[in-house]
Design a protein around this motif. Structure first.
Motif, PDB file in Angstrom:
ATOM      1  N   VAL A  19       0.743  -1.128  -0.146  1.00  0.00           N
ATOM      2  CA  VAL A  19      -0.170  -0.272   0.026  1.00  0.00           C
ATOM      3  C   VAL A  19       0.355   1.071  -0.103  1.00  0.00           C
ATOM      4  O   VAL A  19       0.940   2.234  -0.705  1.00  0.00           O
ATOM      5  CB  VAL A  19      -0.908   0.328   1.517  1.00  0.00           C
ATOM      6  CG1 VAL A  19      -1.757   1.302   1.502  1.00  0.00           C
ATOM      7  CG2 VAL A  19      -1.918  -1.290   0.977  1.00  0.00           C
ATOM      8  N   LYS A  22       2.421   1.679  -3.268  1.00  0.00           N
ATOM      9  CA  LYS A  22       0.951   1.566  -4.733  1.00  0.00           C
ATOM     10  C   LYS A  22       0.074   2.665  -4.823  1.00  0.00           C
ATOM     11  O   LYS A  22      -0.271   2.950  -5.629  1.00  0.00           O
ATOM     12  CB  LYS A  22       0.510   0.406  -5.181  1.00  0.00           C
ATOM     13  CG  LYS A  22       1.803  -0.257  -5.466  1.00  0.00           C
ATOM     14  CD  LYS A  22       0.864  -1.614  -5.988  1.00  0.00           C
ATOM     15  CE  LYS A  22       0.865  -1.449  -7.647  1.00  0.00           C
ATOM     16  NZ  LYS A  22       0.294  -1.865  -8.419  1.00  0.00           N
ATOM     17  N   VAL A  23      -0.174   3.249  -3.582  1.00  0.00           N
ATOM     18  CA  VAL A  23      -1.207   4.459  -3.360  1.00  0.00           C
ATOM     19  C   VAL A  23      -0.481   4.936  -2.712  1.00  0.00           C
ATOM     20  O   VAL A  23      -0.152   5.685  -1.404  1.00  0.00           O
ATOM     21  CB  VAL A  23      -2.031   3.367  -1.726  1.00  0.00           C
ATOM     22  CG1 VAL A  23      -2.977   4.995  -1.584  1.00  0.00           C
ATOM     23  CG2 VAL A  23      -2.762   2.169  -2.296  1.00  0.00           C
ATOM     24  N   ARG A  24      -0.657   6.259  -3.684  1.00  0.00           N
ATOM     25  CA  ARG A  24       0.069   7.738  -3.573  1.00  0.00           C
ATOM     26  C   ARG A  24      -0.659   8.465  -2.459  1.00  0.00           C
ATOM     27  O   ARG A  24      -2.035   8.401  -1.980  1.00  0.00           O
ATOM     28  CB  ARG A  24      -0.302   8.843  -4.923  1.00  0.00           C
ATOM     29  CG  ARG A  24       0.519   9.756  -4.678  1.00  0.00           C
ATOM     30  CD  ARG A  24       0.113  11.000  -6.100  1.00  0.00           C
ATOM     31  NE  ARG A  24       0.327  10.237  -7.429  1.00  0.00           N
ATOM     32  CZ  ARG A  24       1.718  10.275  -8.014  1.00  0.00           C
ATOM     33  NH1 ARG A  24       2.436  10.506  -7.640  1.00  0.00           N
ATOM     34  NH2 ARG A  24       2.053   9.331  -8.812  1.00  0.00           N
ATOM     35  N   ALA A  26      -0.466   7.498   0.960  1.00  0.00           N
ATOM     36  CA  ALA A  26      -1.407   7.124   2.259  1.00  0.00           C
ATOM     37  C   ALA A  26      -0.771   6.658   3.359  1.00  0.00           C
ATOM     38  O   ALA A  26       0.847   7.274   2.788  1.00  0.00           O
ATOM     39  CB  ALA A  26      -1.289   5.712   1.223  1.00  0.00           C
ATOM     40  N   HIS A  92      -9.710   3.009   5.929  1.00  0.00           N
ATOM     41  CA  HIS A  92      -9.420   1.615   4.939  1.00  0.00           C
ATOM     42  C   HIS A  92      -8.781   1.084   5.661  1.00  0.00           C
ATOM     43  O   HIS A  92      -7.192   1.612   6.629  1.00  0.00           O
ATOM     44  CB  HIS A  92      -8.997   1.001   3.629  1.00  0.00           C
ATOM     45  CG  HIS A  92      -9.729   2.568   2.747  1.00  0.00           C
ATOM     46  ND1 HIS A  92     -10.769   1.060   1.699  1.00  0.00           N
ATOM     47  CD2 HIS A  92      -9.285   3.450   2.594  1.00  0.00           C
ATOM     48  CE1 HIS A  92     -11.242   2.120   0.735  1.00  0.00           C
ATOM     49  NE2 HIS A  92     -11.144   3.076   1.353  1.00  0.00           N
ATOM     50  N   ASP A 280      -3.552  -4.449  -4.284  1.00  0.00           N
ATOM     51  CA  ASP A 280      -3.541  -3.416  -6.056  1.00  0.00           C
ATOM     52  C   ASP A 280      -5.268  -3.125  -5.299  1.00  0.00           C
ATOM     53  O   ASP A 280      -5.295  -2.320  -6.602  1.00  0.00           O
ATOM     54  CB  ASP A 280      -3.220  -4.799  -7.032  1.00  0.00           C
ATOM     55  CG  ASP A 280      -2.264  -4.557  -6.949  1.00  0.00           C
ATOM     56  OD1 ASP A 280      -0.839  -4.486  -5.925  1.00  0.00           O
ATOM     57  OD2 ASP A 280      -1.594  -5.439  -7.183  1.00  0.00           O
ATOM     58  N   LEU A 282      -7.153  -1.665  -3.208  1.00  0.00           N
ATOM     59  CA  LEU A 282      -7.582  -0.217  -2.890  1.00  0.00           C
ATOM     60  C   LEU A 282      -6.140   0.099  -3.907  1.00  0.00           C
ATOM     61  O   LEU A 282      -7.044   1.751  -4.344  1.00  0.00           O
ATOM     62  CB  LEU A 282      -6.443  -0.903  -2.142  1.00  0.00           C
ATOM     63  CG  LEU A 282      -6.375   0.925  -1.035  1.00  0.00           C
ATOM     64  CD1 LEU A 282      -7.912   1.293  -0.969  1.00  0.00           C
ATOM     65  CD2 LEU A 282      -6.025   1.155   0.356  1.00  0.00           C
ATOM     66  N   ALA A 283      -5.067   0.001  -4.670  1.00  0.00           N
ATOM     67  CA  ALA A 283      -4.573   1.074  -5.474  1.00  0.00           C
ATOM     68  C   ALA A 283      -5.155   1.388  -6.276  1.00  0.00           C
ATOM     69  O   ALA A 283      -5.759   2.998  -6.990  1.00  0.00           O
ATOM     70  CB  ALA A 283      -3.354   0.226  -6.101  1.00  0.00           C
ATOM     71  N   ARG A 284      -6.527   0.243  -6.624  1.00  0.00           N
ATOM     72  CA  ARG A 284      -7.027   0.835  -7.811  1.00  0.00           C
ATOM     73  C   ARG A 284      -8.330   1.582  -7.640  1.00  0.00           C
ATOM     74  O   ARG A 284      -8.791   2.115  -9.028  1.00  0.00           O
ATOM     75  CB  ARG A 284      -7.424  -0.607  -8.398  1.00  0.00           C
ATOM     76  CG  ARG A 284      -5.686  -1.211  -9.496  1.00  0.00           C
ATOM     77  CD  ARG A 284      -7.151  -2.810  -9.788  1.00  0.00           C
ATOM     78  NE  ARG A 284      -7.617  -2.543 -11.073  1.00  0.00           N
ATOM     79  CZ  ARG A 284      -7.309  -2.629 -12.535  1.00  0.00           C
ATOM     80  NH1 ARG A 284      -6.066  -2.372 -12.840  1.00  0.00           N
ATOM     81  NH2 ARG A 284      -7.891  -2.373 -13.379  1.00  0.00           N
ATOM     82  N   ALA A 286      -8.308   3.612  -5.253  1.00  0.00           N
ATOM     83  CA  ALA A 286      -8.014   5.425  -5.408  1.00  0.00           C
ATOM     84  C   ALA A 286      -7.574   6.142  -6.674  1.00  0.00           C
ATOM     85  O   ALA A 286      -7.873   7.220  -6.636  1.00  0.00           O
ATOM     86  CB  ALA A 286      -6.923   5.142  -4.269  1.00  0.00           C
ATOM     87  N   GLU A 287      -7.476   5.332  -8.161  1.00  0.00           N
ATOM     88  CA  GLU A 287      -7.441   5.733  -8.761  1.00  0.00           C
ATOM     89  C   GLU A 287      -8.399   5.565  -9.896  1.00  0.00           C
ATOM     90  O   GLU A 287      -8.293   6.341 -10.772  1.00  0.00           O
ATOM     91  CB  GLU A 287      -6.196   4.928  -9.412  1.00  0.00           C
ATOM     92  CG  GLU A 287      -4.815   4.860  -9.220  1.00  0.00           C
ATOM     93  CD  GLU A 287      -3.889   4.019  -9.934  1.00  0.00           C
ATOM     94  OE1 GLU A 287      -4.667   3.806 -10.758  1.00  0.00           O
ATOM     95  OE2 GLU A 287      -2.537   4.149  -9.209  1.00  0.00           O
TER      96      GLU A 287
END
Length: 352
Positions: A19, A22-24, A26, A92, A280, A282-284, A286-287
């Motif tokens: 996370v 990959k999650v900007r 976070a 989250h 992944d 969560l990353a998607r 978030a985008e």
């Protein structure tokens, strides 16, 4: 975005690092009961004194990932309540509390760090000629019995379980049983009803002496999810959707042993892929993109048989057994790759 990860085993550490990667933006906080990352698949070696099996958690987490030593008492609406009375807010949450053990009174559990430490201390104090009994015929029991017998040839080792090594195919199972015999391990097809005063009463009615009895059956999960009001299955695992989100609260992902995924089994081979898939997803999200569903896929079951032997049983993706397996030095090398690769993967959160 505030992300809290509860548990820092293979699944939790992997999820936290991925996370953060990959999650900007976070802000990731890991809550764990211990300041160490414990290699649970090496606890049998810790018991026998052949491996450390623990690494400072701070060295396992990416820069910027915060850690909080403590226990989560309850998960609420966007908050977690800690055992010291403080709380953390989250947008989250990743629930990665793993599985647990429910030992019979008078036995020492080997599936937790605390139990492994008790077992290690007790084993080291046993004089030659003492009997150590391991209860559980699955991988944990086999590995514990074999490691103790290999490291302490002066003690007698007994392994009690129903259909010992049934988790392996015909050829691999015979190889494992032969290795146990070669190490001098007495295999008893039975169960334990009571353990008291150095004597075990078996289901068959037989009584056997035991200076130290190690409980090597891993079953069930911690009650945190149920206590927090999340929907759980009959085993207490979180009921999740195709993206590993709780069906009760989609802000919460469950990964590893505590996730109720049909066909999954306890183990690091479940933890890392689920942590990757959930992070992944969560990353998607978030985008603003649609997440991809998690796909269960297994490769093998690896069982150590002391320091110089092992079997690596290959499986179909659904975890059903193939007949093919590795043995001897090749399997030892394969298992070593599993040890090092799983730890490295959790630290680096590998993959695109």
């Amino acid at each position: 975005m505030k992300v809290v990860v509860v548990g820092a085993g293979y699944a939790g550490t992997f999820a936290a690092n991925r996370v953060a990667k990959k999650v900007r933006g976070a802000e990731v906080t890991v809550v764990n009961a211990r300041p160490e990352f414990v290699e649970r698949i090496r606890l049998h070696q810790r018991i026998a004194g052949t491996a450390a099996a623990a690494t400072p958690l701070t060295s396992m987490l990416r820069a910027g990932v915060a850690s909080r030593i403590g226990t989560v008492e309850k998960i609420g609406d966007g908050t977690v309540l800690l055992d010291d009375g403080e709380s953390l807010g989250f947008d989250h949450l990743f629930l990665a509390v793993g599985s647990t053990v429910r030992p019979l009174a008078g036995t020492v559990p080997v599936g937790t760090w605390e139990g492994a430490e008790r077992a290690r201390t007790a084993l080291a104090a046993l004089p030659a000629g003492s009997t150590v009994t391991v209860v559980g015929g699955g991988p944990t029991g086999i590995e514990t019995a074999a490691e103790v017998a290999d490291a302490r040839p002066g003690v007698r080792v007994r392994l009690i379980g129903s259909s010992v090594a049934a988790c392996l195919s015909g050829g691999a199972r015979q190889r494992a049983l032969a290795a146990l015999s070669r190490l001098g391990v007495e295999v008893v097809d039975d169960g334990v009803e009571e353990a008291a005063d150095g004597v075990l009463r078996l289901r068959s009615g037989r009584e056997v002496p035991s200076a130290l009895t190690l409980w090597a059956i891993v079953e069930g999960v911690p009650e945190l999810a149920a206590r927090s009001g999340l929907d759980v299955d009959a085993e207490g695992r979180v009921v999740v959707d195709a993206y590993l989100r709780s069906v009760t609260d989609q802000r919460i992902f469950a990964v590893g042993d505590c996730a109720g995924v049909a066909g999954s089994r306890f183990g690091c081979q479940t933890a890392a892929p689920q942590a990757r898939a959930a992070a992944d997803a969560l990353a998607r999200l978030a985008e603003g993109r649609e997440p991809e569903p998690y796909a269960l896929r297994y490769v093998a079951r690896c069982v150590s048989l002391g320091r110089k032997d092992a079997v690596a049983q290959f499986t179909h993706p659904d975890d059903s057994l193939k007949e093919s397996y590795l043995k001897g030095g090749t399997a030892v090398a394969f298992k070593r790759i599993v040890y090092t690769g799983t730890k490295y993967g959790s630290r680096k959160a590998i993959g695109a």
